[in-house]
Structure formats: structure tokens, C-alpha cells
Design a protein around this motif. Structure first.
Motif, PDB file in Angstrom:
ATOM      1  N   THR A   1       0.829  -1.207   0.000  1.00 27.71           N
ATOM      2  CA  THR A   1       0.000   0.000   0.000  1.00 27.71           C
ATOM      3  C   THR A   1       0.860   1.251   0.000  1.00 27.71           C
ATOM      4  O   THR A   1       0.584   2.203  -0.713  1.00 27.71           O
ATOM      5  N   SER A   2       1.957   1.254   0.784  1.00 24.63           N
ATOM      6  CA  SER A   2       2.803   2.451   0.832  1.00 24.63           C
ATOM      7  C   SER A   2       3.441   2.724  -0.525  1.00 24.63           C
ATOM      8  O   SER A   2       3.638   3.866  -0.905  1.00 24.63           O
ATOM      9  N   SER A   3       3.748   1.674  -1.286  1.00 20.17           N
ATOM     10  CA  SER A   3       4.304   1.854  -2.622  1.00 20.17           C
ATOM     11  C   SER A   3       3.287   2.508  -3.541  1.00 20.17           C
ATOM     12  O   SER A   3       3.614   3.388  -4.322  1.00 20.17           O
ATOM     13  N   VAL A   4       2.028   2.092  -3.454  1.00 23.77           N
ATOM     14  CA  VAL A   4       0.964   2.687  -4.263  1.00 23.77           C
ATOM     15  C   VAL A   4       0.787   4.150  -3.888  1.00 23.77           C
ATOM     16  O   VAL A   4       0.663   5.012  -4.754  1.00 23.77           O
ATOM     17  N   ILE A   5       0.808   4.445  -2.603  1.00 21.07           N
ATOM     18  CA  ILE A   5       0.671   5.829  -2.151  1.00 21.07           C
ATOM     19  C   ILE A   5       1.849   6.650  -2.675  1.00 21.07           C
ATOM     20  O   ILE A   5       1.668   7.732  -3.208  1.00 21.07           O
ATOM     21  N   ASP A   6       3.050   6.125  -2.571  1.00 19.25           N
ATOM     22  CA  ASP A   6       4.208   6.847  -3.083  1.00 19.25           C
ATOM     23  C   ASP A   6       4.091   7.065  -4.582  1.00 19.25           C
ATOM     24  O   ASP A   6       4.410   8.138  -5.081  1.00 19.25           O
ATOM     25  N   ASP A   7       3.634   6.040  -5.326  1.00 17.84           N
ATOM     26  CA  ASP A   7       3.451   6.183  -6.767  1.00 17.84           C
ATOM     27  C   ASP A   7       2.459   7.298  -7.066  1.00 17.84           C
ATOM     28  O   ASP A   7       2.686   8.132  -7.936  1.00 17.84           O
ATOM     29  N   THR A   8       1.379   7.333  -6.319  1.00 22.57           N
ATOM     30  CA  THR A   8       0.359   8.355  -6.513  1.00 22.57           C
ATOM     31  C   THR A   8       0.919   9.740  -6.195  1.00 22.57           C
ATOM     32  O   THR A   8       0.655  10.700  -6.918  1.00 22.57           O
ATOM     33  N   ARG A   9       1.703   9.846  -5.154  1.00 23.39           N
ATOM     34  CA  ARG A   9       2.334  11.128  -4.793  1.00 23.39           C
ATOM     35  C   ARG A   9       3.304  11.585  -5.873  1.00 23.39           C
ATOM     36  O   ARG A   9       3.355  12.773  -6.213  1.00 23.39           O
ATOM     37  N   ILE A  10       4.056  10.658  -6.422  1.00 26.35           N
ATOM     38  CA  ILE A  10       5.015  10.997  -7.473  1.00 26.35           C
ATOM     39  C   ILE A  10       4.277  11.465  -8.723  1.00 26.35           C
ATOM     40  O   ILE A  10       4.654  12.456  -9.349  1.00 26.35           O
ATOM     41  N   ILE A  11       3.206  10.762  -9.091  1.00 24.16           N
ATOM     42  CA  ILE A  11       2.406  11.163 -10.255  1.00 24.16           C
ATOM     43  C   ILE A  11       1.820  12.560 -10.030  1.00 24.16           C
ATOM     44  O   ILE A  11       1.855  13.414 -10.924  1.00 24.16           O
ATOM     45  N   GLU A  12       1.278  12.807  -8.855  1.00 21.13           N
ATOM     46  CA  GLU A  12       0.678  14.115  -8.576  1.00 21.13           C
ATOM     47  C   GLU A  12       1.735  15.215  -8.624  1.00 21.13           C
ATOM     48  O   GLU A  12       1.504  16.288  -9.166  1.00 21.13           O
ATOM     49  N   PHE A  13       2.905  14.962  -8.060  1.00 17.52           N
ATOM     50  CA  PHE A  13       4.002  15.921  -8.106  1.00 17.52           C
ATOM     51  C   PHE A  13       4.384  16.201  -9.560  1.00 17.52           C
ATOM     52  O   PHE A  13       4.529  17.355  -9.962  1.00 17.52           O
ATOM     53  N   ALA A  14       4.526  15.147 -10.351  1.00 15.58           N
ATOM     54  CA  ALA A  14       4.898  15.297 -11.762  1.00 15.58           C
ATOM     55  C   ALA A  14       3.839  16.080 -12.524  1.00 15.58           C
ATOM     56  O   ALA A  14       4.163  16.954 -13.330  1.00 15.58           O
ATOM     57  N   ARG A  15       2.573  15.782 -12.257  1.00 15.25           N
ATOM     58  CA  ARG A  15       1.486  16.489 -12.930  1.00 15.25           C
ATOM     59  C   ARG A  15       1.503  17.974 -12.574  1.00 15.25           C
ATOM     60  O   ARG A  15       1.380  18.844 -13.430  1.00 15.25           O
ATOM     61  N   ARG A  16       1.696  18.260 -11.304  1.00 15.77           N
ATOM     62  CA  ARG A  16       1.679  19.645 -10.831  1.00 15.77           C
ATOM     63  C   ARG A  16       2.850  20.451 -11.404  1.00 15.77           C
ATOM     64  O   ARG A  16       2.691  21.616 -11.756  1.00 15.77           O
ATOM     65  N   TRP A  17       4.025  19.837 -11.502  1.00  9.60           N
ATOM     66  CA  TRP A  17       5.214  20.549 -11.946  1.00  9.60           C
ATOM     67  C   TRP A  17       5.478  20.436 -13.445  1.00  9.60           C
ATOM     68  O   TRP A  17       6.353  21.131 -13.971  1.00  9.60           O
ATOM     69  N   LEU A  18       4.746  19.600 -14.159  1.00 10.92           N
ATOM     70  CA  LEU A  18       4.984  19.408 -15.594  1.00 10.92           C
ATOM     71  C   LEU A  18       4.987  20.713 -16.390  1.00 10.92           C
ATOM     72  O   LEU A  18       5.895  20.934 -17.195  1.00 10.92           O
ATOM     73  N   PRO A  19       4.032  21.622 -16.164  1.00 15.06           N
ATOM     74  CA  PRO A  19       4.047  22.871 -16.951  1.00 15.06           C
ATOM     75  C   PRO A  19       5.289  23.740 -16.708  1.00 15.06           C
ATOM     76  O   PRO A  19       5.593  24.626 -17.494  1.00 15.06           O
ATOM     77  N   TYR A  20       6.004  23.463 -15.627  1.00 15.82           N
ATOM     78  CA  TYR A  20       7.164  24.277 -15.258  1.00 15.82           C
ATOM     79  C   TYR A  20       8.479  23.531 -15.489  1.00 15.82           C
ATOM     80  O   TYR A  20       9.522  23.954 -15.013  1.00 15.82           O
ATOM     81  N   GLY A  21       8.430  22.419 -16.181  1.00 18.95           N
ATOM     82  CA  GLY A  21       9.646  21.676 -16.492  1.00 18.95           C
ATOM     83  C   GLY A  21      10.057  20.661 -15.446  1.00 18.95           C
ATOM     84  O   GLY A  21      11.139  20.101 -15.514  1.00 18.95           O
ATOM     85  N   GLY A  22       9.226  20.416 -14.466  1.00 15.70           N
ATOM     86  CA  GLY A  22       9.546  19.448 -13.408  1.00 15.70           C
ATOM     87  C   GLY A  22      10.032  20.157 -12.163  1.00 15.70           C
ATOM     88  O   GLY A  22      10.342  21.343 -12.178  1.00 15.70           O
ATOM     89  N   GLY A  23      10.060  19.437 -11.071  1.00 17.01           N
ATOM     90  CA  GLY A  23      10.538  20.012  -9.812  1.00 17.01           C
ATOM     91  C   GLY A  23      12.048  20.139  -9.821  1.00 17.01           C
ATOM     92  O   GLY A  23      12.742  19.465 -10.577  1.00 17.01           O
ATOM     93  N   ASN A  24      12.571  21.007  -8.982  1.00 18.09           N
ATOM     94  CA  ASN A  24      14.026  21.153  -8.921  1.00 18.09           C
ATOM     95  C   ASN A  24      14.612  20.139  -7.938  1.00 18.09           C
ATOM     96  O   ASN A  24      13.895  19.426  -7.243  1.00 18.09           O
ATOM     97  N   THR A  25      15.918  20.086  -7.905  1.00 16.38           N
ATOM     98  CA  THR A  25      16.613  19.098  -7.082  1.00 16.38           C
ATOM     99  C   THR A  25      16.191  19.186  -5.621  1.00 16.38           C
ATOM    100  O   THR A  25      15.920  18.162  -4.989  1.00 16.38           O
ATOM    101  N   GLY A  26      16.107  20.391  -5.081  1.00 14.49           N
ATOM    102  CA  GLY A  26      15.714  20.559  -3.682  1.00 14.49           C
ATOM    103  C   GLY A  26      14.311  20.057  -3.406  1.00 14.49           C
ATOM    104  O   GLY A  26      14.067  19.396  -2.395  1.00 14.49           O
ATOM    105  N   ASP A  27      13.385  20.365  -4.300  1.00 15.09           N
ATOM    106  CA  ASP A  27      12.004  19.900  -4.129  1.00 15.09           C
ATOM    107  C   ASP A  27      11.950  18.374  -4.115  1.00 15.09           C
ATOM    108  O   ASP A  27      11.236  17.778  -3.315  1.00 15.09           O
ATOM    109  N   LEU A  28      12.691  17.740  -5.019  1.00 11.31           N
ATOM    110  CA  LEU A  28      12.685  16.281  -5.108  1.00 11.31           C
ATOM    111  C   LEU A  28      13.299  15.641  -3.875  1.00 11.31           C
ATOM    112  O   LEU A  28      12.803  14.628  -3.373  1.00 11.31           O
ATOM    113  N   LEU A  29      14.361  16.239  -3.362  1.00 11.77           N
ATOM    114  CA  LEU A  29      14.987  15.696  -2.153  1.00 11.77           C
ATOM    115  C   LEU A  29      14.075  15.836  -0.947  1.00 11.77           C
ATOM    116  O   LEU A  29      13.931  14.895  -0.159  1.00 11.77           O
ATOM    117  N   VAL A  30      13.434  16.982  -0.797  1.00 10.66           N
ATOM    118  CA  VAL A  30      12.545  17.202   0.344  1.00 10.66           C
ATOM    119  C   VAL A  30      11.305  16.317   0.236  1.00 10.66           C
ATOM    120  O   VAL A  30      10.904  15.668   1.202  1.00 10.66           O
TER     121      VAL A  30
END
Length: 98
Positions: A3-32
Motif C-alpha cells: 500500500t505504501s508503494s501505491v501511495i508513493d506512486d500516486t504522490r510521485i504522479i501528482e508531483f509530476a502532474r503539478r510541476w509538468l508545466p514548469y519543467g519538473g521540480g528542482n533538485t531541492g524539491d525532489l529531495l525534500v
């Protein structure tokens, strides 16, 4: 898949969707957010897009994210050097995403 893997996958997809128009998240955002380097994030996103979670996405979003992944995978030059084409988001674009 846990279940935690599915939640993480969903979080990653949502992050990617949100940041896609801006070229993706930066290194700091991804680390945090995920404790990942940009290269690990892009590789993980690519795997998610091939998983049942990814196949359940809106087809256009999935296609857009696949393009994002394809343009950011490290490429090997004839000289043997590796170019990582992940560009951080500018401060102005980052502010607009918030």
C-alpha cells in the motif's frame, strides 16, 4: 505491491502532474518531497508510467509524462561522457506553481 508503494506512486504522479508545466521540480524539491535525486525521480516516474497506476492515468497526461521522462533520461555522448538533461525550475516558475 504494498500500500505504501501505491501511495508513493500516486504522490510521485501528482508531483509530476503539478510541476509538468514548469519543467519538473528542482533538485531541492525532489529531495525534500521524496528523498530522491532528479535521475532517480525520472527513473521511478518512468517505471510508474509502465505500472497499473500509470496505465490508469488519463491518456494525455500519461503521454505528456512519458515525453517528460524521455527528454530527461541521461544520454551518453560518443566521448563516453554522460549528460543529464534535467534542468531545475527557475524561481519565477517555481513561485507560479505554488
Amino acid at each position: 505491491m504494498s500500500t505504501s508503494s501505491v501511495i508513493d506512486d500516486t504522490r510521485i504522479i501528482e508531483f509530476a502532474r503539478r510541476w509538468l508545466p514548469y519543467g519538473g521540480g528542482n533538485t531541492g524539491d525532489l529531495l525534500v518531497e521524496f528523498g530522491m535525486t532528479p535521475a532517480c525521480y525520472v527513473a521511478r516516474l518512468g517505471k510508474i508510467l509502465d505500472s497499473p497506476v500509470g496505465r490508469g492515468l488519463d491518456p494525455q497526461l500519461r503521454a505528456d509524462l512519458r515525453t517528460f521522462v524521455a527528454t530527461r533520461i541521461p544520454t551518453r555522448h560518443p566521448t563516453g561522457s554522460v549528460s543529464n538533461r534535467i534542468a531545475p525550475v527557475s524561481g519565477a516558475a517555481r513561485s507560479a506553481a505554488s
